[in-house]
Design an enzyme around this catalytic site. Sequence first.
Site, PDB file in Angstrom:
ATOM      1  N   LYS A 167       2.463  16.380  49.011  1.00  0.00           N
ATOM      2  CA  LYS A 167       3.342  15.879  49.460  1.00  0.00           C
ATOM      3  C   LYS A 167       4.472  16.730  49.042  1.00  0.00           C
ATOM      4  O   LYS A 167       4.541  17.359  48.120  1.00  0.00           O
ATOM      5  CB  LYS A 167       4.088  14.850  48.539  1.00  0.00           C
ATOM      6  N   GLU A 269       1.789   6.543  41.370  1.00  0.00           N
ATOM      7  CA  GLU A 269       3.574   6.076  41.566  1.00  0.00           C
ATOM      8  C   GLU A 269       4.248   5.398  40.083  1.00  0.00           C
ATOM      9  O   GLU A 269       5.266   4.408  40.511  1.00  0.00           O
ATOM     10  CB  GLU A 269       4.311   5.407  42.945  1.00  0.00           C
TER      11      GLU A 269
HETATM   12  N1  LIG Z   1       4.247  15.375  43.806  1.00  0.00           N
HETATM   13  C1  LIG Z   1       5.174  15.552  43.987  1.00  0.00           C
HETATM   14  O1  LIG Z   1       5.419  15.974  45.076  1.00  0.00           O
HETATM   15  C2  LIG Z   1       6.157  15.810  42.772  1.00  0.00           C
HETATM   16  C3  LIG Z   1       5.419  15.022  41.808  1.00  0.00           C
HETATM   17  C4  LIG Z   1       5.851  15.418  39.737  1.00  0.00           C
HETATM   18  C5  LIG Z   1       6.943  15.768  40.216  1.00  0.00           C
HETATM   19  N2  LIG Z   1       8.245  16.336  41.408  1.00  0.00           N
HETATM   20  C6  LIG Z   1       9.850  16.415  41.334  1.00  0.00           C
HETATM   21  O2  LIG Z   1       9.471  16.912  40.314  1.00  0.00           O
HETATM   22  C7  LIG Z   1      10.555  17.308  39.970  1.00  0.00           C
HETATM   23  C8  LIG Z   1      10.549  17.797  38.506  1.00  0.00           C
HETATM   24  O3  LIG Z   1      10.604  19.075  38.256  1.00  0.00           O
HETATM   25  P1  LIG Z   1      11.050  19.561  36.972  1.00  0.00           P
HETATM   26  O4  LIG Z   1      10.621  18.531  36.000  1.00  0.00           O
HETATM   27  O5  LIG Z   1       9.637  20.640  36.699  1.00  0.00           O
HETATM   28  O6  LIG Z   1      12.059  19.861  37.580  1.00  0.00           O
HETATM   29  P2  LIG Z   1      13.232  21.851  37.623  1.00  0.00           P
HETATM   30  O7  LIG Z   1      12.737  22.411  38.660  1.00  0.00           O
HETATM   31  O8  LIG Z   1      14.044  20.902  37.702  1.00  0.00           O
HETATM   32  O9  LIG Z   1      13.032  22.334  36.064  1.00  0.00           O
HETATM   33  C9  LIG Z   1      13.770  21.850  35.007  1.00  0.00           C
HETATM   34  C10 LIG Z   1      14.025  22.555  34.501  1.00  0.00           C
HETATM   35  O10 LIG Z   1      13.485  23.592  33.982  1.00  0.00           O
HETATM   36  C11 LIG Z   1      13.962  24.947  34.377  1.00  0.00           C
HETATM   37  N3  LIG Z   1      13.026  26.114  34.283  1.00  0.00           N
HETATM   38  C12 LIG Z   1      11.744  26.392  35.050  1.00  0.00           C
HETATM   39  N4  LIG Z   1      10.844  27.266  34.911  1.00  0.00           N
HETATM   40  C13 LIG Z   1      11.349  27.528  33.053  1.00  0.00           C
HETATM   41  C14 LIG Z   1      10.772  28.492  31.723  1.00  0.00           C
HETATM   42  N5  LIG Z   1       9.635  28.960  32.562  1.00  0.00           N
HETATM   43  N6  LIG Z   1      11.482  28.850  30.992  1.00  0.00           N
HETATM   44  C15 LIG Z   1      12.509  28.145  31.134  1.00  0.00           C
HETATM   45  N7  LIG Z   1      13.371  27.314  31.930  1.00  0.00           N
HETATM   46  C16 LIG Z   1      12.459  26.695  32.837  1.00  0.00           C
HETATM   47  C17 LIG Z   1      14.767  24.800  35.656  1.00  0.00           C
HETATM   48  O11 LIG Z   1      15.838  26.031  36.066  1.00  0.00           O
HETATM   49  C18 LIG Z   1      15.204  23.563  35.914  1.00  0.00           C
HETATM   50  O12 LIG Z   1      16.768  23.837  34.352  1.00  0.00           O
HETATM   51  C19 LIG Z   1      11.872  15.928  40.555  1.00  0.00           C
HETATM   52  O13 LIG Z   1      12.226  16.423  41.419  1.00  0.00           O
HETATM   53  C20 LIG Z   1      10.518  15.620  41.147  1.00  0.00           C
HETATM   54  O14 LIG Z   1      11.236  14.473  42.181  1.00  0.00           O
HETATM   55  C21 LIG Z   1       7.762  16.091  42.371  1.00  0.00           C
END
Ligand SMILES: NC(=O)c1ccc[n+]([C@@H]2O[C@H](COP(=O)([O-])OP(=O)(O)OC[C@H]3O[C@@H](n4cnc5c(N)ncnc54)[C@H](O)[C@@H]3O)[C@@H](O)[C@H]2O)c1
Length: 419
Positions: A167, A269
């Site tokens: 997805k 979900e």
């Molecule tokens: N099936 C899917 O596609 C699916 C499943 C779960 C979540 N998601 C999506 O994922 C998103 C959330 O992901 P997330 O929490 O990774 O968000 P994100 O990509 O914003 O990362 C979170 C924070 O961590 C920082 N960061 C990333 N890697 C780092 C590292 N190694 N060291 C320090 N900082 C780092 C980023 O700059 C950001 O500020 C949401 O939009 C959610 O809808 C999608």
Amino acid sequence: MTMDLQAPSPAAPSPADTATAAGGRRLRERHFDVADKRVRVLLGEDVQDEMAETLGSLRADRFIVVTDDNVADVVAGKLAGALDAVAPTLLLSHPPGEEHKNLATLSRFVDLALDFGATRRTVVVAAGGGIPGNIAGLLAGLLFRGVRLVHVPTTVIAACDSVISVKQAVNTSHAKNMVGLYHPPELILVDLAVVALGSPRDLRSGTCETVKNALAIDPAQIPRLRRLLRRRADYTPADLGEIFDLSLAVKGRLLLADPYEKYSGLLLEYGHTIGHALELASTAHGAKEAALKHGEAVALGMVAAADVAHRMGLLDAADVAVHEELVDRAGVCRCLAAGIAPTTVLHHVAYDNKRGYRSCGGDEVAMVLLGALGKPLGADEHYLTPVPHAHVADAVHDLLRRGAQCPAAARGAEGHAAS
Ligand SMILES: NC(=O)c1ccc[n+]([C@@H]2O[C@H](COP(=O)([O-])OP(=O)(O)OC[C@H]3O[C@@H](n4cnc5c(N)ncnc54)[C@H](O)[C@@H]3O)[C@@H](O)[C@H]2O)c1
Ligand SMILES: [Zn+2]
């Protein structure tokens, strides 16, 4: 469609499926099967050179590395530099944050990729958390109706959840993940030492999706999770590797049965109907630091879903208490800071992207609910149960009531982790 949700299927990936030398002896190999494709996952610690070498073997004519501005500084810039020695490489970076996971960012990146000379042999590399990962996934799915996508996840959420999926979607102002498509990755490369560099808040948030899998799908994982979860978020790369294996075991099994996540895959979900609405409402509301992280919102969404199921006489109090306990062990606060009106949450809930899977009354929303841990209800109706809006509003009120009494909540979401 039915499946035994807790029994491993013969073809499911197993943590024992390891230790294949690939692209460097320090990379361990896993895989999952989805949409007629076997997706290889290579993971290790401090394996940046091996990752660049593996990417180099893909015979891409160009690389387009999609990242956010934080990750560009930490790893993606260096990776792009290494790839540039193999083929012309473009680094596309957006400011971090959910508000940039939208069509405007995507459209800008499509133009820049085409200006750069992208062709069907170009490989899009998603280097970062779930946000750049989703933008890159959609970019790869749209360019020439699909070019190769490699995920280099750098957060727990990305490594353990969002990349183990086909997805790909971005948000609109109505709701999260409203515009998207299905596009499988070619390969996933995980450096657990980089994932461990995440902020404590992001690490805590990330583990909540694994908690979700255990609560809704595989409660046999709960004892191991109790041992692994750390409120202080002082995870070692080895801990994160174990959490990854727990997630892959569940997601790999579901994706094998339901690659497009329309039936049993909808169990992933769990906690997301109210969770996504809280996430979007908190992003729109006030200061940026007050915005809930995805995993924090899912944690609140699961607590609210358990509360709703209990109010409807479907889930007993002991199982509700396990929800609270695991979210607490993950170090995520179980209450909502003031400022998010239940009516705003209900507005976003009405646009939930599971709309239409089953019929509901005008004052109801379809949610994944549990009858017991690992026993989701409504198997014949996409595992969705109609829930009156009034119960959702009551559950949100309850989170707000707790928030009003919680000193951490009063400091805003940034200081809102359990400590
Ligand atoms: N099936 C899917 O596609 C699916 C499943 C779960 C979540 N998601 C999506 O994922 C998103 C959330 O992901 P997330 O929490 O990774 O968000 P994100 O990509 O914003 O990362 C979170 C924070 O961590 C920082 N960061 C990333 N890697 C780092 C590292 N190694 N060291 C320090 N900082 C780092 C980023 O700059 C950001 O500020 C949401 O939009 C959610 O809808 C999608
Ligand atoms: Zn999620």
